[in-house]
Design an enzyme around this catalytic site. Sequence first.
Site, short mmCIF file in Angstrom:
data_model
loop_
_atom_site.label_atom_id
_atom_site.label_comp_id
_atom_site.label_asym_id
_atom_site.label_seq_id
_atom_site.Cartn_x
_atom_site.Cartn_y
_atom_site.Cartn_z
N SER A 103 34.03 44.30 62.36
CA SER A 103 35.09 43.59 61.67
C SER A 103 34.40 44.12 59.98
O SER A 103 34.41 45.39 59.75
CB SER A 103 35.65 42.35 61.63
OG SER A 103 36.61 41.89 60.70
N ASP B 191 44.27 44.29 68.70
CA ASP B 191 43.78 44.03 67.54
C ASP B 191 44.79 44.63 66.71
O ASP B 191 45.05 46.00 66.60
CB ASP B 191 42.39 44.78 67.37
CG ASP B 191 41.70 44.27 66.13
OD1 ASP B 191 42.34 43.70 65.16
OD2 ASP B 191 40.50 45.02 65.91
#
Length: 327
Positions: A170, A269
């Site tokens: 991330s 995602d």
Amino acid sequence: MVSEEEEPVASELLPFLRVRQDGTVERLYNPLLAPPSLAETKTGVWSKDIIISPEVCARLYLPDLSAFAQNTSKKLPILVYYHGGGFCIESAFSTLCHQYLNTIASQANALVVSVDYRLAPEHPLPAAYEDAWTALQWVASHSTKQQNEKDEPWLHQFGDFKRLYIGGDSAGANIAHHMALRASTEKLHGGVMILGAFLSHPYFWGSKPLGTEPVTYRETSPLYKTWMIVCPGALDGIDNPYINPFVKTAPCLASLGCRKLIICVASKDELRDRGVHYHDAVRESGWEGELLIFEVEGEGHGFHIFNPETQNAKDMFKRLAEFIQEC
């Protein structure tokens, strides 16, 4: 209704934090921390905490030391890892991060340096990037000098500086991207080169939707709100090169300073299409390294960290370990 003693809210990212107009930060979420261990029972991995600079510390992980009983000259690949959390939450010492990197150190048989960088909004970007570079340079500095009492003995004794990797998840993947770019223009100590980088579910964003991203979702997304909190003065907002590597003002992706690169994405995602586009943009840039992409179906952002016991998570750990083991 705001009381006379309570400052009005300037911005907030619920359920994680709130920023008052006087600059006070209220942290509503604090990760559960795990202690380091010199007797990790499940994986055999040892860990310890060290201070790199006044701003930067780290947790080091070393695989089962019994493997070195008969061969103390054996060297291990080194992974410098940057945790996720939108640049504003999480820690290198959290239970989630500790559990994850124990697994990676064990399966990849790698020496891992998990960097704890300064968090926004108290320390807005580029503070995290500077801390990440400080840690990377500190690791590289062990490649050339004789060991002294201020150095880290695990790096001297077990680290293979010809197999230096960087990686993150991330926001940590965003950091790894910028470290690879910086390594192409600034030399690491001792002429150390980054062999490979892994970017898992990288946090990139921008004003123009890509792939299946919603057209009308840009400025209401938590991704946008996070960015404006962690880098409030960013020129061009979410089209700043820090967060959008595809704008014209961003460094050319062909200059990435590593020889291998893997991008990991998950089908559910919301950052999935950004990761795929990043892979394609690197390929089209003319970058000359080995480029890979690994997609997991049916999973969301950071699934392998939050649910490490699932088969999909185990498959991802295996793929990352293979990437680090490959020479």
